[in-house]
Scaffold this motif. Structure first.
Motif, PDB file in Angstrom:
ATOM      1  N   HIS A  20      15.111 -92.217 -70.985  1.00  0.00           N
ATOM      2  CA  HIS A  20      14.964 -93.269 -71.997  1.00  0.00           C
ATOM      3  C   HIS A  20      13.551 -93.258 -72.592  1.00  0.00           C
ATOM      4  CE1 HIS A  20      15.562 -97.041 -74.068  1.00  0.00           C
ATOM      5  NE2 HIS A  20      14.531 -97.582 -73.423  1.00  0.00           N
ATOM      6  N   GLN A  21      12.541 -93.170 -71.741  1.00  0.00           N
ATOM      7  CA  GLN A  21      11.158 -93.184 -72.211  1.00  0.00           C
ATOM      8  C   GLN A  21      10.854 -91.964 -73.099  1.00  0.00           C
ATOM      9  OE1 GLN A  21      10.172 -96.432 -71.628  1.00  0.00           O
ATOM     10  NE2 GLN A  21       8.185 -95.609 -71.033  1.00  0.00           N
ATOM     11  N   LEU A  22      11.422 -90.830 -72.744  1.00  0.00           N
ATOM     12  CA  LEU A  22      11.110 -89.578 -73.436  1.00  0.00           C
ATOM     13  C   LEU A  22      12.261 -89.123 -74.327  1.00  0.00           C
ATOM     14  CD1 LEU A  22       9.612 -87.741 -70.312  1.00  0.00           C
ATOM     15  CD2 LEU A  22       8.368 -89.078 -72.014  1.00  0.00           C
ATOM     16  N   ARG A  23      13.040 -90.079 -74.818  1.00  0.00           N
ATOM     17  CA  ARG A  23      14.273 -89.760 -75.551  1.00  0.00           C
ATOM     18  C   ARG A  23      14.027 -88.938 -76.808  1.00  0.00           C
ATOM     19  NH1 ARG A  23      13.067 -95.006 -75.451  1.00  0.00           N
ATOM     20  NH2 ARG A  23      12.669 -96.168 -77.381  1.00  0.00           N
ATOM     21  N   ASP A  24      12.815 -88.994 -77.342  1.00  0.00           N
ATOM     22  CA  ASP A  24      12.515 -88.219 -78.551  1.00  0.00           C
ATOM     23  C   ASP A  24      11.918 -86.845 -78.227  1.00  0.00           C
ATOM     24  OD1 ASP A  24      13.368 -90.304 -80.186  1.00  0.00           O
ATOM     25  OD2 ASP A  24      11.392 -91.268 -80.130  1.00  0.00           O
ATOM     26  N   ILE A  25      11.801 -86.552 -76.950  1.00  0.00           N
ATOM     27  CA  ILE A  25      11.229 -85.273 -76.525  1.00  0.00           C
ATOM     28  C   ILE A  25      12.339 -84.413 -75.941  1.00  0.00           C
ATOM     29  CG2 ILE A  25       9.600 -84.160 -74.949  1.00  0.00           C
ATOM     30  CD1 ILE A  25       7.843 -86.628 -75.139  1.00  0.00           C
ATOM     31  N   PRO A  26      12.537 -83.195 -76.408  1.00  0.00           N
ATOM     32  CA  PRO A  26      13.653 -82.363 -75.942  1.00  0.00           C
ATOM     33  C   PRO A  26      13.536 -82.023 -74.458  1.00  0.00           C
ATOM     34  CG  PRO A  26      12.659 -81.462 -77.946  1.00  0.00           C
ATOM     35  CD  PRO A  26      11.743 -82.535 -77.459  1.00  0.00           C
ATOM     36  N   GLN A  27      14.692 -81.873 -73.813  1.00  0.00           N
ATOM     37  CA  GLN A  27      14.697 -81.377 -72.444  1.00  0.00           C
ATOM     38  C   GLN A  27      14.036 -79.996 -72.391  1.00  0.00           C
ATOM     39  OE1 GLN A  27      19.004 -81.806 -71.617  1.00  0.00           O
ATOM     40  NE2 GLN A  27      18.421 -83.121 -69.900  1.00  0.00           N
ATOM     41  N   ARG A  28      13.544 -79.636 -71.220  1.00  0.00           N
ATOM     42  CA  ARG A  28      12.809 -78.406 -70.941  1.00  0.00           C
ATOM     43  C   ARG A  28      11.382 -78.455 -71.479  1.00  0.00           C
ATOM     44  NH1 ARG A  28      13.177 -76.319 -67.178  1.00  0.00           N
ATOM     45  NH2 ARG A  28      12.394 -74.311 -67.904  1.00  0.00           N
ATOM     46  N   SER A  29      10.969 -79.605 -72.024  1.00  0.00           N
ATOM     47  CA  SER A  29       9.575 -79.763 -72.433  1.00  0.00           C
ATOM     48  C   SER A  29       8.708 -79.991 -71.199  1.00  0.00           C
ATOM     49  CB  SER A  29       9.422 -80.943 -73.390  1.00  0.00           C
ATOM     50  OG  SER A  29      10.127 -80.726 -74.585  1.00  0.00           O
ATOM     51  N   VAL A  30       7.445 -79.589 -71.298  1.00  0.00           N
ATOM     52  CA  VAL A  30       6.484 -79.803 -70.215  1.00  0.00           C
ATOM     53  C   VAL A  30       5.924 -81.218 -70.323  1.00  0.00           C
ATOM     54  CG1 VAL A  30       4.279 -79.067 -69.233  1.00  0.00           C
ATOM     55  CG2 VAL A  30       5.895 -77.358 -70.093  1.00  0.00           C
ATOM     56  N   ILE A  31       5.986 -81.946 -69.214  1.00  0.00           N
ATOM     57  CA  ILE A  31       5.489 -83.325 -69.163  1.00  0.00           C
ATOM     58  C   ILE A  31       4.408 -83.408 -68.091  1.00  0.00           C
ATOM     59  CG2 ILE A  31       6.068 -85.751 -68.845  1.00  0.00           C
ATOM     60  CD1 ILE A  31       7.444 -84.483 -71.254  1.00  0.00           C
ATOM     61  N   GLY A  32       3.189 -83.763 -68.493  1.00  0.00           N
ATOM     62  CA  GLY A  32       2.094 -83.896 -67.534  1.00  0.00           C
ATOM     63  C   GLY A  32       2.277 -85.112 -66.648  1.00  0.00           C
ATOM     64  N   LEU A  33       1.966 -84.952 -65.374  1.00  0.00           N
ATOM     65  CA  LEU A  33       2.138 -86.029 -64.395  1.00  0.00           C
ATOM     66  C   LEU A  33       0.859 -86.144 -63.584  1.00  0.00           C
ATOM     67  CD1 LEU A  33       4.240 -88.042 -63.375  1.00  0.00           C
ATOM     68  CD2 LEU A  33       5.097 -86.282 -61.828  1.00  0.00           C
ATOM     69  N   TRP A  34       0.109 -87.198 -63.830  1.00  0.00           N
ATOM     70  CA  TRP A  34      -1.203 -87.418 -63.195  1.00  0.00           C
ATOM     71  C   TRP A  34      -1.066 -88.587 -62.226  1.00  0.00           C
ATOM     72  CZ3 TRP A  34      -6.237 -89.012 -66.254  1.00  0.00           C
ATOM     73  CH2 TRP A  34      -7.368 -88.726 -65.476  1.00  0.00           C
ATOM     74  N   ILE A  35      -0.720 -88.282 -61.003  1.00  0.00           N
ATOM     75  CA  ILE A  35      -0.463 -89.308 -59.989  1.00  0.00           C
ATOM     76  C   ILE A  35      -1.072 -88.878 -58.661  1.00  0.00           C
ATOM     77  CG2 ILE A  35       1.649 -90.214 -61.040  1.00  0.00           C
ATOM     78  CD1 ILE A  35       3.258 -88.411 -59.205  1.00  0.00           C
ATOM     79  N   GLY A  36      -1.085 -89.804 -57.707  1.00  0.00           N
ATOM     80  CA  GLY A  36      -1.677 -89.512 -56.408  1.00  0.00           C
ATOM     81  C   GLY A  36      -0.855 -88.549 -55.569  1.00  0.00           C
TER      82      GLY A  36
END
Length: 527
Positions: free
Chosen positions: A58-74
């Motif tokens: 839902h949050q990334l609904r405008d971004i196609p699948q297989r796109s790279v999503i950065g994840l900056w977490i602990g």
């Protein structure tokens, strides 16, 4: 069919539906002290992952699948696992960032290199990594769980980064589905229970990829993973995990395990608990010889799971596993099954502190091995050269002999390029220093030893050095940074131990000579 962390979870949720998958700490809201552990079943874990996937779809609904999503977490909580698995289940390629990489400019550069489309806690554009339990269910009730996109073995499943910086920045470590499929096989071998008649209960490990690999192995066998309150959890917390959660398989980095072994010398109760564990798995660095001997003499079931020290865990994951004590400085190691490794003779002088004349072998991962890293990380011969050195003491059985470079490992087994730091000090502080060396093996961060070239107040000299090297260190991981005056030690000219022939400063000899001072700097006791 390619196996992934998601296929392992779906299979295990069907086989072990009501079994505990996690025990998560419940902390007192006022004091922050541990009260108890919450139990999360395999069914609940799968449900939470799918809920996270719907949220990110839902949050990334405008971004196609297989796109790279950065994840900056602990990467040290159950919710972090849900974000990682949830993004994968939503059909994206997570690009993992450690919070220890604190420079946003470096992160942005790595995002651009990976052609990322979004990230969390950074730039371009930002999405907050919320607690999954806090997401409004009504908002997502009409959002379908999307089908996973079709992938090939050469497609990227994850993008990690080296745990040490090269030229002021980590390198990208793309991990393909072929690599991931092999990782499922290797982690399944390491995670196999000693006693199939009961559930294994194991402890959480970080860095993040290390935990992901251990988790994939645990999930395959229906094991339960306990999340401690910190990576360096106390002896009291260990006892709690054993008595209240049924921990029978301890996973720890060598530096933290050494503390437990040291405490067990004067604590019969702790020694009894450690000796009754089915297995104690450590990795990252060798244990000190006296700690190894203490463990063996007291019947502890200690296993070494070797991960390439070239760049901690990120390219290879687990590679070698111990097959019992050898009577030498380390247990004998053998390759895991289903891989293609070589141990290639090297033409080099014996390592410092290594007296044996036996032939040294470099550990090399062949290009036909399923876990061979991405082509961008391989040598000109097409294979992956780890830089880790071994001796073959029996056919197919090896003992580690250090590394053939200037990298050291920190307390939590992350890497630090000492030569790059030293070169920067010489380049920026050449008028202030005559010579320098960086040490800190097994410590939280490095320390710089300096022989001064000028007659200057030591406090002022330290401040001038820190000021000049600050731009370089601002781009490094936290475990690589020298940012405090106490991490700069000024000694007299020619005080640092050197080799007899070339006059090079001996890193290990410096650490041994100044061990008491280093212990004081880090607030540690000698092990």
């Amino acid at each position: 069919m390619l196996r992934t962390h998601l296929s392992v979870l779906e299979s295990s949720a069907a086989r072990f539906s009501s079994s505990p998958a996690f025990r998560v700490p419940i902390l007192d809201g006022q004091t922050g002290k541990l009260n108890d552990w919450e139990t999360i079943s395999y069914t609940q874990f799968l449900f939470d992952v799918e809920r996270s996937a719907v949220y990110w779809s839902h949050q990334l609904r405008d971004i196609p699948q297989r796109s790279v999503i950065g994840l900056w977490i602990g990467g040290f909580t159950y919710v972090d696992v849900l974000h990682i698995y949830g993004l994968s289940r939503a059909g994206y390629v997570p690009q993992m960032f450690s919070l220890r990489l604190s420079n946003a400019d470096v992160i942005l550069e790595l995002l651009i290199k990976a052609n990322a489309k979004a990230t969390f806690n950074c730039h371009v554009p930002i999405y907050q990594a919320n607690q999954v339990a806090e997401v409004d269910g009504s908002e997502l009730s009409s959002v379908p769980l999307r089908s996973l996109p079709v992938v090939t073995e050469s497609d990227m499943a994850f993008i990690f980064h080296t745990s040490g910086s090269t030229s002021g920045s980590p390198k990208l470590v793309p991990c393909s589905y072929r690599w991931l499929d092999t990782t499922v096989s290797k982690s399944g071998q390491i995670g196999r229970p000693r006693n199939e008649a009961r559930q294994d209960v194991t402890s959480w490990m970080v860095p993040r990829l290390m935990q992901d690999l251990v988790l994939i192995g645990s999930l395959q066998h229906g094991s339960c993973t306990i999340q401690p309150t910190t990576i360096s959890f106390s002896t009291d917390e260990l006892m709690e995990m054993v008595t209240r959660c049924g921990l029978n398989r301890l996973n720890q980095f060598a530096a933290f395990l050494a503390m437990k072994l040291r405490d067990s010398r004067s604590d019969p109760k702790l020694l009894s608990i450690l000796s009754n564990l089915d297995e104690i798995i450590y990795s990252g660095m060798p244990l000190a010889r006296d700690a190894q001997e203490w463990a063996l003499q007291n019947g502890l079931n200690v296993t070494v799971s070797f991960r390439s020290g070239l760049v901690l865990f990120k390219e290879l994951g687990a590679t070698l596993i111990s097959v019992g004590g050898s009577g030498t400085d380390a247990p004998l190691l053998r390759s895991l099954e289903g891989v293609s490794y070589e141990f290639v003779p090297v033409d080099s002088a014996p390592l410092e502190g290594h007296q044996s004349t036996a032939r040294l072998l470099e550990f090399v991962v062949r290009s036909d091995s399923g876990d061979c890293p991405h082509s961008s990380l391989r040598a000109s011969d097409g294979h992956f050269h780890t830089g880790d050195l071994f001796q073959e003491v029996l056919p197919g059985r090896y003992v580690p002999c250090g590394r053939d470079d200037d990298w050291i490992k920190s307390e939590n087994s992350l890497r630090c390029d000492t030569k790059a730091i030293e070169d920067n000090v010489r380049a920026t502080c050449g008028n202030l220093i005559a010579e320098c060396i960086v040490v800190g093996t097994g410590r939280p961060s490095p320390t710089l030893f300096v022989e001064p070239a000028v007659d200057m107040d030591h406090d002022k000299l330290k401040k001038d050095i820190l000021r000049k090297i600050r731009p370089f260190h601002s781009r490094l991981y936290l475990h690589e940074k020298i940012s405090s005056p106490k991490m700069v030690v000024i000694v007299s000219r020619d005080a640092l131990p050197r080799t007899a022939t070339k006059g090079n400063i001996r890193r290990k000899a410096v650490e041994d000579t100044y061990r008491a001072q280093l212990d004081q700097i880090y607030g540690a006791t000698s092990q």
